[in-house]
Every structure is written in C-alpha cells, then in structure tokens.
Design an enzyme around this catalytic site. Structure first.
Site, short mmCIF file in Angstrom:
data_model
loop_
_atom_site.label_atom_id
_atom_site.label_comp_id
_atom_site.label_asym_id
_atom_site.label_seq_id
_atom_site.Cartn_x
_atom_site.Cartn_y
_atom_site.Cartn_z
N TYR A 175 0.71 -1.33 -0.09
CA TYR A 175 0.03 -0.18 0.10
C TYR A 175 0.94 1.37 0.21
O TYR A 175 1.76 1.48 0.85
CB TYR A 175 -0.90 -0.09 1.16
CG TYR A 175 -1.88 0.95 1.15
CD1 TYR A 175 -3.26 0.51 0.63
CD2 TYR A 175 -1.70 2.20 2.07
CE1 TYR A 175 -4.35 1.52 0.72
CE2 TYR A 175 -2.95 3.00 2.05
CZ TYR A 175 -4.07 2.73 1.36
OH TYR A 175 -5.12 3.61 1.60
N SER A 188 1.46 -7.82 1.88
CA SER A 188 0.37 -6.85 2.63
C SER A 188 -0.67 -6.57 1.15
O SER A 188 -1.32 -7.54 0.48
CB SER A 188 0.96 -5.41 2.76
OG SER A 188 0.06 -4.93 3.53
N GLN A 189 -0.69 -5.22 0.74
CA GLN A 189 -1.86 -5.02 -0.29
C GLN A 189 -1.39 -5.89 -1.43
O GLN A 189 -2.08 -6.29 -2.14
CB GLN A 189 -1.67 -3.59 -0.88
CG GLN A 189 -2.42 -3.35 -1.96
CD GLN A 189 -2.01 -1.88 -2.63
OE1 GLN A 189 -2.90 -1.19 -2.22
NE2 GLN A 189 -1.09 -1.66 -3.23
N ASP A 237 0.64 -8.86 14.32
CA ASP A 237 0.25 -7.99 13.31
C ASP A 237 -1.19 -7.10 13.45
O ASP A 237 -2.09 -7.88 13.22
CB ASP A 237 0.47 -8.83 11.65
CG ASP A 237 0.40 -7.95 10.52
OD1 ASP A 237 -0.11 -6.69 10.67
OD2 ASP A 237 0.39 -8.34 9.44
N HIS A 277 3.81 -6.41 11.37
CA HIS A 277 3.35 -6.37 10.07
C HIS A 277 4.48 -6.67 8.99
O HIS A 277 4.51 -7.14 7.83
CB HIS A 277 2.66 -5.22 9.54
CG HIS A 277 2.12 -5.25 8.05
ND1 HIS A 277 1.13 -6.28 7.83
CD2 HIS A 277 2.07 -4.55 7.09
CE1 HIS A 277 0.84 -6.28 6.57
NE2 HIS A 277 1.46 -5.09 6.11
#
Length: 329
Positions: free
Chosen positions: A92, A187-188, A273, A302
């Site tokens: 992101y 992640s994203q 996370d 994370h």
C-alpha cells in the site's frame, strides 16, 4: 506489541461465513470481458542499466478501461528459453520504484514482473509511474474508500483488473513460459495476488505474504491500524451507508476469491500483526479451494518474515517446479 487476536489453535480452525454477493461471478466476468476488449499487446523496451547479470525492460500494458499501466520486467542475463515468471504486486502506497531494488527472483533464474499500482507510489520507496484517471465520490484520505459508493466505481476494481491483465500480457511474452506463472506480493500486494488467484486459471502458484484486503468486516472491527481505519473514518462521517459500504467491499474480499482459487498457495502471517490481523489471513487461507500452506511468525508485527519468508517461498517454488517437471516428463 502484544498479541490481540485468536490463539494459534483457534486460527487453524477459523473459517468464518463471509458475505458474498449473488452476482459476484457475473460482476467479475463482465469487468474482465470489458477490459479484455481493448488491445492487449504490451510494449516492452530494453532499459540501459548498470546491472550486468540482469536485463531490465520497461513494460507498458493495457489495464482497466484500456488505460496504460507500467511494470518492470527483469530477466537473468543471457536467458534464451521461456522462463517461469514471478509477477509481484506491491504494498500500500508504494510504486514500482527502481529496477535494481528487487533482484532476488531474476538472480534465481526467474522472469520477474513488478506491477506499478495505479495512483500510488508516493507513500514510501522510490516512486511510481502510473496515474489513476478515474474520479471518485466522497472518500477519506487514502485509497480504501475511493469510489466505495458502488462496486463499479471502487478503486480496487481497477487495481484487480490491472493485475489480471498483467498475467494476460505476461502470457504473450516470448521470454515467459505461460504455464509457469506465479503471483505474489506483500500486504496489499498479497491481497491483489489472492484476487488474481480467484480470477485467473492455470497459475503455477500463489504467494500471499501477510496479505491485506481480507475479511473486511472482521478487520475493520478488530484493528485500529490504517489502512483499514480509513473505512472506520469514512463510516464515522457517512453514518447511513454502512450496509452499502460492506456490500461494495464484499466484491473485493479475499475470502470470496479464495473459494475460487485453482492454484496452490503459500501464505504467511505474523501473530502480532495489527495491520493485517492473523485471523483475517487465516479466514482466506482456510477457505482456499485447493492446497494452502502457511508460515507463521509468532513474534513479528506486519513486517512478518521478510527475508526469511523469501527463502521459504523460493524453496516452495523450486519444489513446485520440480514436481511439475517430473509430472510432465
């Protein structure tokens, strides 16, 4: 940071009911049919680089609504036959950056495509090159609520479509074996890879690393971390659109793509996370329609496994490739 989610034994069994719109498949079939109506041949240009063992190519391919999207293609120098390819989607706020920043896959003998994320690239890293021409209704800062009033206008409809179209484009390139394509991301990027796995058949594997965009209702209610907090901010102002907001998000929830996945996966999660809570990752993994392993990092946030996870991914892919080779032989 303390643990705040379910225990590991509870996570292994966590398989929640997640809302799925009746026209989910029709929505995505229409979306991809519209995108594929535009000419698809990518433009690939060799780029001068100080790298001597990796070739760098600048790629422009056709994404959502025929709009141009940028990517890097990295190849081991001197490769002459079609290679297995790793397509990477980004976290992101980041863009494709500079080509010398991601060398591990090309250095390991893979073709490596790195997709720019439209409209992003100014939150961290070394920049992006792909605008998002679409307008938006009211939204909170960030990307999570852009166009959230309707699935047709939602930001991630465009991003997921771009991601699928990059697989389409990769399958036309002479440097890439179309039967050996892997999608990955952190992640994203992991969330985008999950969506692609539910929309594209014939992938060799899927590597979602601490994936975002999973099990929205639980994530929004569980963590106060951004980017999920963007949805909280939006709904704290637009108090009367909660039902419509979650309906839009249901078209983009990783759990609903997991139910349609046809390629095996290796997930990762970290038990501290708060950005992408482990129960949201397990919700997707436990709904995966075929084999899905998961690496767990009990004491990480994370950042997850970082370089340690890449070593596990490389070993997992090598095993997949050797199995496919033995089967085809």
């Amino acid at each position: 940071m303390t643990r705040f989610d379910l225990t590991l034994p509870e996570l292994e069994l966590y398989r929640p009911e997640v809302a799925e719109p009746e026209d989910f498949d029709a929505f995505w079939e229409r979306t991809l049919d519209e995108a594929r109506a535009f000419p698809a041949e990518p433009v690939v240009e060799r780029v001068s680089s100080p790298l001597t063992q990796v070739e760098v190519h600048d790629v422009t391919f056709t994404g959502f609504a025929g709009q141009p999207v940028r990517a890097w293609l990295l190849l081991p120098s001197g490769s002459t036959s079609p290679l297995p390819a790793v397509i990477e989607y980004l976290g992101y706020g980041g863009g494709r950056g500079l080509p010398h920043e991601k060398l591990e896959w090309a250095a390991s003998g893979y073709a490596h495509l790195i997709m720019d994320t439209r409209g992003q690239g100014s939150g961290w890293g070394t920049g992006g090159d792909t605008p998002d021409p679409a307008g938006t209704g009211p939204s909170s800062p960030g990307f999570m609520t852009r166009g959230i009033q309707s699935p047709d206008d939602y930001y991630y409809r465009r991003v997921y479509t771009d991601a699928v179209r990059l697989v389409d484009a990769a399958r036309t390139l002479p440097q890439i074996d179309p039967a050996r394509i892997i999608v990955t991301g952190v992640s994203q990027g992991g969330g985008i890879a999950v969506a692609v796995a539910g929309l594209v058949d014939g992938l060799l594997g899927v590597l979602p690393d601490v994936p975002f965009l999973q099990h929205f209702e639980r994530a929004v209610g569980l963590t106060d971390a951004f980017p999920y907090q963007e949805i909280v901010t939006y709904l704290s102002v637009h108090r009367d659109v909660v039902e419509q907001t979650y309906r839009t998000l249901s078209y983009f929830d990783g759990v609903n793509f997991a139910r349609r996945a046809s390629a095996p996966a290796l997930f990762s999660t970290a038990l501290h996370d708060q950005t992408c809570p482990p129960s949201t990752v397990y919700a997707t993994r436990n709904h995966w329609a075929t084999d899905a392993a998961i690496e767990v990092y009990p004491f990480n946030e994370h950042e997850g496994g970082q370089g340690h996870q890449w070593v596990r991914q490389a070993a997992w892919l090598a095993d997949r490739l050797s199995t496919i080779g033995a089967t085809s032989a």
